[in-house]
Design a protein around this motif. Sequence first.
Motif, PDB file in Angstrom:
ATOM      1  N   ALA A   1      36.211  43.650  37.426  1.00 41.64           N
ATOM      2  CA  ALA A   1      35.673  42.815  36.346  1.00 41.64           C
ATOM      3  C   ALA A   1      35.965  43.454  34.988  1.00 41.64           C
ATOM      4  O   ALA A   1      35.891  44.669  34.838  1.00 41.64           O
ATOM      5  N   THR A   2      36.288  42.610  34.047  1.00 42.15           N
ATOM      6  CA  THR A   2      36.569  43.092  32.689  1.00 42.15           C
ATOM      7  C   THR A   2      35.259  43.204  31.901  1.00 42.15           C
ATOM      8  O   THR A   2      34.232  42.633  32.295  1.00 42.15           O
ATOM      9  N   GLU A   3      35.322  43.902  30.792  1.00 39.24           N
ATOM     10  CA  GLU A   3      34.144  43.992  29.919  1.00 39.24           C
ATOM     11  C   GLU A   3      33.731  42.612  29.424  1.00 39.24           C
ATOM     12  O   GLU A   3      32.539  42.332  29.282  1.00 39.24           O
ATOM     13  N   ASP A   4      34.702  41.743  29.169  1.00 40.29           N
ATOM     14  CA  ASP A   4      34.381  40.381  28.722  1.00 40.29           C
ATOM     15  C   ASP A   4      33.614  39.617  29.792  1.00 40.29           C
ATOM     16  O   ASP A   4      32.671  38.881  29.485  1.00 40.29           O
ATOM     17  N   GLU A   5      34.019  39.755  31.064  1.00 38.56           N
ATOM     18  CA  GLU A   5      33.319  39.082  32.157  1.00 38.56           C
ATOM     19  C   GLU A   5      31.893  39.619  32.313  1.00 38.56           C
ATOM     20  O   GLU A   5      30.957  38.850  32.543  1.00 38.56           O
TER      21      GLU A   5
ATOM     22  N   ARG B   1      27.401  47.224  33.989  1.00 38.94           N
ATOM     23  CA  ARG B   1      28.539  48.128  34.127  1.00 38.94           C
ATOM     24  C   ARG B   1      28.140  49.322  35.006  1.00 38.94           C
ATOM     25  O   ARG B   1      28.871  49.704  35.912  1.00 38.94           O
TER      26      ARG B   1
END
Length: 95
Positions: free
Chosen positions: A15-19, A57
Amino acid sequence: MCRNIRVLHNFEPPATEDEIEAAAIQYVRKVSGSTRPSTANEEAFDEAVRAVTAATRTLLDSLVTKAPPRDREVEAAKARARAAERYGVRGATAG
C-alpha cells in the motif's frame, strides 16, 4: 462511507502512503460524522487523520503473514464481479 476503506495488507506492491491516508480520511469522516469539518474543527480533524495514518502504517509494517501477496488487479476483478451480482448489472466489463 466506510465501504471506501479497502484492505491494505498483503498486496504486491505494498500500500502506498496515499492509499493509507485515504483510508485514514474515510475512517475519521465516519467517526466524526462529517465529510468536511468546520473551520473550528479542521485542526482536530487533520490531526486525527495524521494519527490514524501513522497508526495504520505501524500496523501494516508490523503484520506478518504466510499467505502469498494478493494481486491488485485480481482483487479488483473479484470486487467488480461481486458488485455486478449484488446490483444486478449485466454485461459488466473490466475497466
